[in-house]
Design a protein around this motif. Structure first.
Motif, short mmCIF file in Angstrom:
data_model
loop_
_atom_site.label_atom_id
_atom_site.label_comp_id
_atom_site.label_asym_id
_atom_site.label_seq_id
_atom_site.Cartn_x
_atom_site.Cartn_y
_atom_site.Cartn_z
N ALA A 28 0.84 -1.21 0.00
CA ALA A 28 0.00 0.00 0.00
C ALA A 28 0.87 1.25 0.00
N LYS A 29 1.96 1.21 -0.80
CA LYS A 29 2.90 2.35 -0.84
C LYS A 29 2.19 3.63 -1.26
N ASP A 30 1.29 3.50 -2.24
CA ASP A 30 0.64 4.70 -2.77
C ASP A 30 -0.17 5.42 -1.70
N PHE A 31 -0.78 4.65 -0.82
CA PHE A 31 -1.55 5.27 0.25
C PHE A 31 -0.65 6.18 1.09
N VAL A 32 0.55 5.67 1.40
CA VAL A 32 1.48 6.47 2.21
C VAL A 32 1.90 7.72 1.43
N THR A 33 2.23 7.53 0.16
CA THR A 33 2.69 8.68 -0.63
C THR A 33 1.58 9.73 -0.78
N ASP A 34 0.34 9.26 -0.98
CA ASP A 34 -0.74 10.21 -1.23
C ASP A 34 -1.34 10.83 0.03
N TRP A 35 -1.42 10.03 1.10
CA TRP A 35 -2.18 10.48 2.26
C TRP A 35 -1.36 10.75 3.52
N ILE A 36 -0.15 10.23 3.57
CA ILE A 36 0.65 10.41 4.80
C ILE A 36 1.80 11.39 4.57
N PRO A 38 2.28 13.97 2.65
CA PRO A 38 2.04 15.42 2.63
C PRO A 38 2.10 16.07 4.01
N PHE A 39 1.72 15.33 5.06
CA PHE A 39 1.80 15.94 6.40
C PHE A 39 3.25 16.21 6.79
N GLY A 40 4.14 15.31 6.36
CA GLY A 40 5.57 15.52 6.62
C GLY A 40 6.07 16.73 5.84
N THR A 41 5.60 16.85 4.60
CA THR A 41 6.02 17.98 3.77
C THR A 41 5.53 19.29 4.38
N VAL A 42 4.29 19.28 4.89
CA VAL A 42 3.75 20.48 5.53
C VAL A 42 4.63 20.87 6.72
N ILE A 200 7.84 28.92 16.63
CA ILE A 200 8.59 27.65 16.56
C ILE A 200 8.07 26.67 17.61
N ASP A 201 7.78 27.17 18.81
CA ASP A 201 7.19 26.29 19.83
C ASP A 201 5.91 25.66 19.30
N LEU A 202 5.09 26.49 18.63
CA LEU A 202 3.82 25.97 18.11
C LEU A 202 4.06 24.91 17.03
N ILE A 203 5.01 25.20 16.13
CA ILE A 203 5.29 24.22 15.06
C ILE A 203 5.76 22.89 15.68
N MET A 204 6.55 23.02 16.75
CA MET A 204 7.09 21.80 17.36
C MET A 204 6.00 20.93 17.99
N LEU A 205 4.83 21.53 18.26
CA LEU A 205 3.75 20.73 18.82
C LEU A 205 3.34 19.62 17.84
N ILE A 206 3.47 19.91 16.54
CA ILE A 206 3.07 18.87 15.59
C ILE A 206 4.28 18.05 15.11
N ALA A 207 5.45 18.27 15.73
CA ALA A 207 6.64 17.54 15.29
C ALA A 207 6.46 16.02 15.32
N PRO A 208 5.84 15.45 16.36
CA PRO A 208 5.69 13.98 16.35
C PRO A 208 4.92 13.48 15.13
N ILE A 209 3.88 14.24 14.73
CA ILE A 209 3.10 13.82 13.56
C ILE A 209 3.92 14.00 12.28
N GLY A 210 4.62 15.14 12.20
CA GLY A 210 5.45 15.41 11.03
C GLY A 210 6.50 14.32 10.86
N PHE A 212 6.45 11.29 12.10
CA PHE A 212 5.77 10.03 11.77
C PHE A 212 5.59 9.93 10.25
N SER A 213 5.08 11.01 9.63
CA SER A 213 4.81 10.95 8.19
C SER A 213 6.11 10.85 7.40
N LEU A 214 7.12 11.62 7.82
CA LEU A 214 8.38 11.58 7.08
C LEU A 214 8.98 10.18 7.10
N MET A 215 8.93 9.55 8.29
CA MET A 215 9.54 8.23 8.42
C MET A 215 8.77 7.16 7.67
#
Ligand code: ASP
Length: 432
Positions: A28-36, A38-42, A200-210, A212-215
């Motif tokens: 299901a590689k495409d699912f990760v590329t399409d749906w996961i 982008p959150f890392g890219t954001v 930057i503090d605010l951006i870091m709040l979503i770091a775990p999600i970011g 996760f998506s990158l990895m």
């Protein structure tokens, strides 16, 4: 119980790798590329978005606080000397290790042939980029530092040095004019600076999600383990070198030159290191590196705001170490024996190449082409190391930013701008 930020990011990292692996096995590689992904890219985009404003406001605030041009030149010369020194140590470590382990001798003719065939296309793209970089003449790096239009430079994340130059001029201007007139300008930037640090503090709040998506995206994109196997000894040599630098050389320098508690330093830097690992980009990590060094290590802003952006752009110990090992590995894989003088040449070119490397993923591979060319090693050999470059890039970026933070701490200590924590404050600080 409140988990420290670096634990949260680490959990995101491990879960991301596991999730990516799972999705790869169920095809299901495409699912990760399409749906996961982008959150890392954001997440990376948010960090890049804040990097230029951060450099501008914090450097202006920092320089105005110096109140004296001679302090700036003292800061500048110490920073440059330490950056060159750590890079020299890193390349030498890489060369010594590569000569001890001889990683290229472990690769047999068959795997060499298949790697060369499979990755020739990818390698030639990097070689092309390097040729473009090289064709502009020897003094091009000097020309590159001076922008002809500051708004052009501000709107391009690759023009960090140009922005730094412009902001230094503004800082010098503020020091030289009547303090009465300078005050409202500095006050404005001081307020703005706090706003950016808060963002930057605010951006870091979503770091775990970011993270996760990158990895998970990384996991579905890297080649299978069977391809990587032939390169394990080479990768091992690079990793040992990076570990030696990160956990041997820097702690020693911190202890000896800054008398700074090493454990505290690493706990403070952990979120930035994990981020460097996940993004493979010193530039994208810069806002977090700065925030950690200023607010958690205790380096005063006037030092950190100067030393760190400069370091993210020019000080790449991990990259230079990797380039030294890779050059020797490729030479050995082609059964070439490098003479002592060729190796000394590699020290020089790797130092310069790492300075010219952009702080973005896999840029070190592009400048490696120049080193190979200088040493007479076939550039097509880049195809040999392509498959394993991404994981090594992640690790060398960690070394790169740790080196920047180490130098910032030492320089700050040498000019009396380091607020060392009291032992009882450590635990409190670490929880943040
Ligand atoms: N990714 C590295 C960095 O940003 C550069 C490189 O070695 O490719 O620091």
């Amino acid at each position: 119980m409140k988990l420290a930020l670096h634990w949260k990011i680490l959990i995101g990292l491990v879960l991301g790798l596991a999730f990516g692996y799972f999705m790869k096995t169920i095809d299901a590689k495409d699912f990760v590329t399409d749906w996961i992904k982008p959150f890392g890219t954001v997440f990376i985009n948010l960090l890049k978005m804040i990097a230029v404003p951060l450099i501008v406001v914090s450097l202006i605030t920092g320089l105005a606080d110096l109140k004296d041009i001679s302090k700036l030149s003292k800061l500048g010369s110490r920073t440059v000397v330490l950056y060159l020194f750590t890079t020299f140590l890193a390349v030498s470590t890489g060369l010594v290790l590569a000569n001890i382990v001889n990683p290229g001798k472990f690769i047999n003719a068959e795997s060499r042939q298949s790697l060369l065939e499979n990755f020739a296309g990818d390698a030639s793209k990097k070689i092309e980029l390097a040729v473009n970089q090289k064709s502009k003449g020897p003094l091009q790096p000097l020309l590159d530092i001076v922008p002809d239009n500051i708004f052009g430079a501000l709107s391009n994340n690759g023009s960090m040095l140009q922005v730094i130059l412009f902001v230094i001029l503004i800082g010098i201007g503020l020091i030289l004019i009547d303090p009465e007139k300078a005050k409202p300008v500095t006050d404005f930037f001081k307020g703005f600076n706090d706003v950016i640090l808060k963002i930057i503090d605010l951006i870091m709040l979503i770091a775990p999600i970011g993270v996760f998506s990158l990895m998970s995206a990384l996991m579905v994109e890297i080649p299978d383990f069977s391809v990587l196997q032939a390169l394990l000894i080479y990768a091992f040599t690079v990793v040992i070198g990076l570990l030696l630098m990160t956990y041997g050389v820097y702690p020693t320098l911190l202890k000896v030159l800054a008398k700074y508690p090493v454990k505290k330093f690493f706990s403070a830097m952990a979120p930035a290191q994990i981020l460097a690992f996940s993004t493979s980009s010193s530039a994208a990590t810069l806002p977090v590196t700065m925030e950690r060094v200023i607010e958690h290590v205790g380096v005063e802003e006037e030092v950190a705001s100067f030393v760190l952006p400069l370091g993210a752009t020019v000080n790449m110990d991990g990259t230079s170490l990797y380039q030294a090992v890779a050059a020797i590995f490729i030479a050995q894989a082609f059964s070439m024996d490098l003479t002592f003088s060729q190796q000394v040449m590699i020290i020089l070119t790797a130092t310069l190449a790492s300075i010219g490397t952009a702080a973005v993923p896999s840029a070190g591979m592009v400048t490696l082409v120049i080193i190979l060319g200088q040493a007479g090693i076939p550039e097509a050999g880049l195809a040999l190391i392509f498959a394993i470059d991404r994981p090594l890039d992640m690790l060398r970026t960690v070394t790169n930013i740790t080196s920047d933070a180490t130098v910032a701490t030492i320089v700050a200590s040498s000019v009396g701008k380091l607020n060392k924590p009291e032992p009882h404050e450590w635990d409190e600080n670490l929880k943040k």
